[in-house]
Enzyme design. Structure first.
Site, PDB file in Angstrom:
ATOM      1  N   HIS A 125     -53.567  64.279  24.781  1.00 38.75           N
ATOM      2  CA  HIS A 125     -53.047  65.363  25.842  1.00 38.75           C
ATOM      3  C   HIS A 125     -52.033  66.320  24.572  1.00 38.75           C
ATOM      4  O   HIS A 125     -51.038  65.997  24.449  1.00 38.75           O
ATOM      5  CB  HIS A 125     -52.056  64.430  26.453  1.00 38.75           C
ATOM      6  CG  HIS A 125     -51.072  65.295  27.259  1.00 38.75           C
ATOM      7  ND1 HIS A 125     -51.074  65.431  28.772  1.00 38.75           N
ATOM      8  CD2 HIS A 125     -49.881  65.992  27.068  1.00 38.75           C
ATOM      9  CE1 HIS A 125     -50.197  66.367  29.085  1.00 38.75           C
ATOM     10  NE2 HIS A 125     -49.261  66.480  28.380  1.00 38.75           N
ATOM     11  N   CYS A 174     -42.857  71.373  28.409  1.00 37.12           N
ATOM     12  CA  CYS A 174     -41.988  70.400  28.703  1.00 37.12           C
ATOM     13  C   CYS A 174     -40.426  70.913  28.671  1.00 37.12           C
ATOM     14  O   CYS A 174     -39.992  71.105  27.889  1.00 37.12           O
ATOM     15  CB  CYS A 174     -42.159  69.310  27.939  1.00 37.12           C
ATOM     16  SG  CYS A 174     -41.275  67.799  28.450  1.00 37.12           S
ATOM     17  N   HIS A 195     -50.513  69.916  23.414  1.00 36.47           N
ATOM     18  CA  HIS A 195     -50.047  71.055  23.563  1.00 36.47           C
ATOM     19  C   HIS A 195     -50.473  71.764  22.418  1.00 36.47           C
ATOM     20  O   HIS A 195     -50.875  71.405  21.296  1.00 36.47           O
ATOM     21  CB  HIS A 195     -48.613  70.843  23.697  1.00 36.47           C
ATOM     22  CG  HIS A 195     -48.288  70.659  25.029  1.00 36.47           C
ATOM     23  ND1 HIS A 195     -47.773  70.977  26.143  1.00 36.47           N
ATOM     24  CD2 HIS A 195     -48.342  69.117  25.597  1.00 36.47           C
ATOM     25  CE1 HIS A 195     -47.482  70.251  27.308  1.00 36.47           C
ATOM     26  NE2 HIS A 195     -47.809  69.074  26.685  1.00 36.47           N
ATOM     27  N   ASP A 210     -48.073  69.711  34.552  1.00 40.72           N
ATOM     28  CA  ASP A 210     -47.253  69.921  33.147  1.00 40.72           C
ATOM     29  C   ASP A 210     -47.031  71.355  33.342  1.00 40.72           C
ATOM     30  O   ASP A 210     -46.283  71.816  32.633  1.00 40.72           O
ATOM     31  CB  ASP A 210     -48.358  69.263  32.299  1.00 40.72           C
ATOM     32  CG  ASP A 210     -47.484  69.046  31.070  1.00 40.72           C
ATOM     33  OD1 ASP A 210     -46.325  69.543  30.761  1.00 40.72           O
ATOM     34  OD2 ASP A 210     -48.132  68.225  30.033  1.00 40.72           O
ATOM     35  N   ASN A 239     -50.387  73.272  27.591  1.00 41.79           N
ATOM     36  CA  ASN A 239     -51.449  72.135  27.149  1.00 41.79           C
ATOM     37  C   ASN A 239     -52.546  73.170  26.626  1.00 41.79           C
ATOM     38  O   ASN A 239     -52.635  74.452  27.117  1.00 41.79           O
ATOM     39  CB  ASN A 239     -51.931  71.382  28.443  1.00 41.79           C
ATOM     40  CG  ASN A 239     -50.768  70.630  28.951  1.00 41.79           C
ATOM     41  OD1 ASN A 239     -49.822  70.964  29.815  1.00 41.79           O
ATOM     42  ND2 ASN A 239     -50.741  69.459  28.492  1.00 41.79           N
TER      43      ASN A 239
HETATM   44  P1  HMG Z   1     -31.320  59.238  36.036  1.00 41.74           P
HETATM   45  O1  HMG Z   1     -29.915  60.251  36.477  1.00 41.74           O
HETATM   46  O2  HMG Z   1     -30.884  58.326  34.976  1.00 41.74           O
HETATM   47  O3  HMG Z   1     -31.444  58.087  37.480  1.00 41.74           O
HETATM   48  O4  HMG Z   1     -32.492  59.659  35.938  1.00 41.74           O
HETATM   49  P2  HMG Z   1     -30.624  57.374  38.406  1.00 41.74           P
HETATM   50  O5  HMG Z   1     -31.363  56.486  38.862  1.00 41.74           O
HETATM   51  O6  HMG Z   1     -29.189  57.098  37.769  1.00 41.74           O
HETATM   52  O7  HMG Z   1     -30.442  58.435  39.471  1.00 41.74           O
HETATM   53  C1  HMG Z   1     -29.690  59.752  39.537  1.00 41.74           C
HETATM   54  C2  HMG Z   1     -29.801  60.813  40.843  1.00 41.74           C
HETATM   55  O8  HMG Z   1     -31.482  60.807  40.623  1.00 41.74           O
HETATM   56  C3  HMG Z   1     -29.766  59.938  42.114  1.00 41.74           C
HETATM   57  O9  HMG Z   1     -29.611  60.895  42.979  1.00 41.74           O
HETATM   58  C4  HMG Z   1     -31.070  59.453  42.447  1.00 41.74           C
HETATM   59  O10 HMG Z   1     -31.388  59.122  43.815  1.00 41.74           O
HETATM   60  C5  HMG Z   1     -31.970  60.485  41.846  1.00 41.74           C
HETATM   61  P3  HMG Z   1     -27.933  61.443  43.429  1.00 41.74           P
HETATM   62  O11 HMG Z   1     -27.201  60.193  43.821  1.00 41.74           O
HETATM   63  O12 HMG Z   1     -27.458  61.933  41.952  1.00 41.74           O
HETATM   64  O13 HMG Z   1     -28.072  62.524  44.329  1.00 41.74           O
HETATM   65  N1  HMG Z   1     -33.355  59.982  41.369  1.00 41.74           N
HETATM   66  C6  HMG Z   1     -34.576  60.333  42.006  1.00 41.74           C
HETATM   67  N2  HMG Z   1     -34.723  61.484  42.678  1.00 41.74           N
HETATM   68  C7  HMG Z   1     -36.197  61.775  43.171  1.00 41.74           C
HETATM   69  N3  HMG Z   1     -36.939  61.071  42.601  1.00 41.74           N
HETATM   70  C8  HMG Z   1     -36.881  60.097  41.584  1.00 41.74           C
HETATM   71  C9  HMG Z   1     -35.434  59.847  41.411  1.00 41.74           C
HETATM   72  N4  HMG Z   1     -34.881  58.714  40.459  1.00 41.74           N
HETATM   73  C10 HMG Z   1     -33.531  59.024  40.646  1.00 41.74           C
HETATM   74  N5  HMG Z   1     -38.110  59.164  41.165  1.00 41.74           N
HETATM   75  C11 HMG Z   1     -34.998  60.014  36.035  1.00 41.74           C
HETATM   76  C12 HMG Z   1     -33.790  59.275  35.532  1.00 41.74           C
HETATM   77  C13 HMG Z   1     -35.992  59.524  35.426  1.00 41.74           C
HETATM   78  C14 HMG Z   1     -34.893  60.024  37.634  1.00 41.74           C
HETATM   79  C15 HMG Z   1     -34.550  61.716  35.504  1.00 41.74           C
HETATM   80  O14 HMG Z   1     -34.462  61.485  34.356  1.00 41.74           O
HETATM   81  C16 HMG Z   1     -35.905  62.485  35.758  1.00 41.74           C
HETATM   82  O15 HMG Z   1     -36.280  62.711  36.820  1.00 41.74           O
HETATM   83  N6  HMG Z   1     -36.558  62.916  34.811  1.00 41.74           N
HETATM   84  C17 HMG Z   1     -37.627  63.821  35.017  1.00 41.74           C
HETATM   85  C18 HMG Z   1     -38.428  63.955  33.771  1.00 41.74           C
HETATM   86  C19 HMG Z   1     -39.666  64.773  33.599  1.00 41.74           C
HETATM   87  O16 HMG Z   1     -39.838  64.947  34.934  1.00 41.74           O
HETATM   88  N7  HMG Z   1     -40.042  65.039  32.642  1.00 41.74           N
HETATM   89  C20 HMG Z   1     -41.293  66.167  32.368  1.00 41.74           C
HETATM   90  C21 HMG Z   1     -42.386  65.156  32.670  1.00 41.74           C
HETATM   91  S1  HMG Z   1     -42.878  64.443  31.386  1.00 41.74           S
HETATM   92  C22 HMG Z   1     -43.692  65.424  30.308  1.00 41.74           C
HETATM   93  O17 HMG Z   1     -43.976  66.452  30.475  1.00 41.74           O
HETATM   94  C23 HMG Z   1     -44.612  64.946  29.048  1.00 41.74           C
HETATM   95  C24 HMG Z   1     -46.095  64.649  29.222  1.00 41.74           C
HETATM   96  O18 HMG Z   1     -46.578  65.817  29.756  1.00 41.74           O
HETATM   97  C25 HMG Z   1     -46.611  63.975  28.004  1.00 41.74           C
HETATM   98  C26 HMG Z   1     -46.505  64.967  27.033  1.00 41.74           C
HETATM   99  O19 HMG Z   1     -46.811  66.144  26.718  1.00 41.74           O
HETATM  100  O20 HMG Z   1     -46.011  64.531  25.872  1.00 41.74           O
HETATM  101  C27 HMG Z   1     -46.213  63.579  30.484  1.00 41.74           C
HETATM  102 MG    MG Z   2     -47.483  67.277  28.362  1.00 36.50          MG
END
Ligand code: HMG
Ligand code: MG
Length: 298
Positions: free
Chosen positions: A204, A237, A206, A13, A246
């Site tokens: 969790h 985020c 922030h 994070d 956090n």
């Molecule tokens: P999408 O574009 O809807 O996915 O993204 P897709 O299935 O249509 O695929 C599009 C492209 O992404 C393709 O590649 C896939 O191969 C690739 P391209 O053909 O364009 O070259 N792809 C991936 N590559 C690597 N690893 C994967 C993957 N999946 C698809 N797993 C997706 C959907 C979820 C992948 C995208 O929206 C994403 O990666 N989002 C990241 C979100 C993220 O990491 N956010 C931060 C974390 S959450 C947070 O911080 C909150 C938390 O701390 C709690 C809080 O504080 O509340 C947890």
């Molecule tokens: Mg977080």
């Protein structure tokens, strides 16, 4: 066993929201050093799209290069089956799926509705559990959403219960943008605990408005014992503009020690790591307790 389990989320994070891309060797060092402080959970990375979150690229290499400490868990975020395949190939033993209590945040963060996210997580959790991999769940925006404002605690409870239903052993309640205040945090937890036993819940929080420690204190008497935090208060985020880090791990270690609650982790060592990683990132150390300890112990 310690009274409180801290889930250190700095390497994930924290680093996911830093403007600089941290070299792999520094990430490996960060995870390894944290795992030797007595912390039992160090969230190490995320198997998400590198186009969406470039800072988390290399999580597979990271998992293969760390030196695992016995008894320490190294969860990684997994949004879909593609991420699960990569995490399993890299040897992950614990994953975390991450959903939200707000539709707009779900769309911006993982590009799907809340219902679609559960449809994606279900096979991820089933396959992980069948392979003996533990599955944690996150609910974001439990005290407010950057796009929708106030969030109904009933929606948080519904999402938390749905994640338990698909097999998550623990649900981390994320105040993603750090807008909560103590009475609201306590009320939200009370509502969620009607649907999910408090023993399965983690906080969790922030610290955007400096309320995270107060919010945690306000929730403690309900029996919650698992807290997520980040060394040096790293974090934020990428899909929540203005969200700061956090709550700092150092703040929690100092707080719980003062309350007579054990965490098993060494505050001064965590403070040293916080000073070091802040230098590596060229940013100020976001932990008051960390800075105070460093002034004493160096
Ligand atoms: P999408 O574009 O809807 O996915 O993204 P897709 O299935 O249509 O695929 C599009 C492209 O992404 C393709 O590649 C896939 O191969 C690739 P391209 O053909 O364009 O070259 N792809 C991936 N590559 C690597 N690893 C994967 C993957 N999946 C698809 N797993 C997706 C959907 C979820 C992948 C995208 O929206 C994403 O990666 N989002 C990241 C979100 C993220 O990491 N956010 C931060 C974390 S959450 C947070 O911080 C909150 C938390 O701390 C709690 C809080 O504080 O509340 C947890
Ligand atoms: Mg977080």
């Amino acid at each position: 066993m310690a009274d409180i389990r801290i889930v250190e989320v700095g390497p994930r994070d924290g680093l996911q929201n830093e403007p600089v891309i941290v070299p792999l060797a520094t990430k490996v060092d960060l995870v390894d050093r944290l795992a030797r402080t007595g912390l039992k959970t160090v969230e190490a990375g995320a198997f998400v799209s590198p186009k969406w979150v470039p800072q988390m690229a290399g999580s597979a290499e990271l998992l293969t290069e760390i030196s695992p400490v016995s008894g320490v868990s190294y969860p990684v975020l997994v949004p879909n089956e593609k991420g699960l395949d990569a995490a399993m190939a890299a040897g992950a033993r614990e994953i975390a799926v991450f959903g939200a209590a707000s539709e707009s945040f779900s769309q911006r963060n993982i590009n799907c509705t809340i219902a679609e996210s559960l449809d994606r997580f279900r096979p991820v959790a089933a396959r992980a559990l069948a392979a003996g991999i533990k599955v944690r769940g996150y609910v974001s925006c439990v005290l407010g959403c950057p796009y929708e404002g106030a969030v109904d605690a009933g929606k948080v409870a519904e999402m938390a219960a749905a994640l338990v239903e698909i097999g998550c052993y623990e649900i981390s309640l994320g105040d993603t943008i750090g807008v909560g205040t103590p009475a609201k945090a306590a009320a939200m937890l009370r509502r969620v605990a009607l649907d999910v036993p408090v023993a399965k819940l983690a906080l969790h929080f922030h610290d955007t408005y400096g309320q995270a420690v107060a919010n945690i204190l306000a929730c403690l008497d309900q029996g919650v014992t698992v807290m997520d935090s980040a060394v040096a208060g790293l974090g934020g985020c990428p899909y929540a503009k203005g969200a700061s880090g956090n709550v700092a791990t150092e703040e929690l270690l100092y707080l719980f020690d003062g309350l007579g609650l054990s965490t098993g982790a060494d505050l001064d060592e965590v403070a040293r790591i916080g000073g070091w990683i802040s230098q590596q990132l060229g940013r100020a150390n976001g932990s008051k307790a960390g800075r105070a300890r460093l002034a004493v112990v160096g």
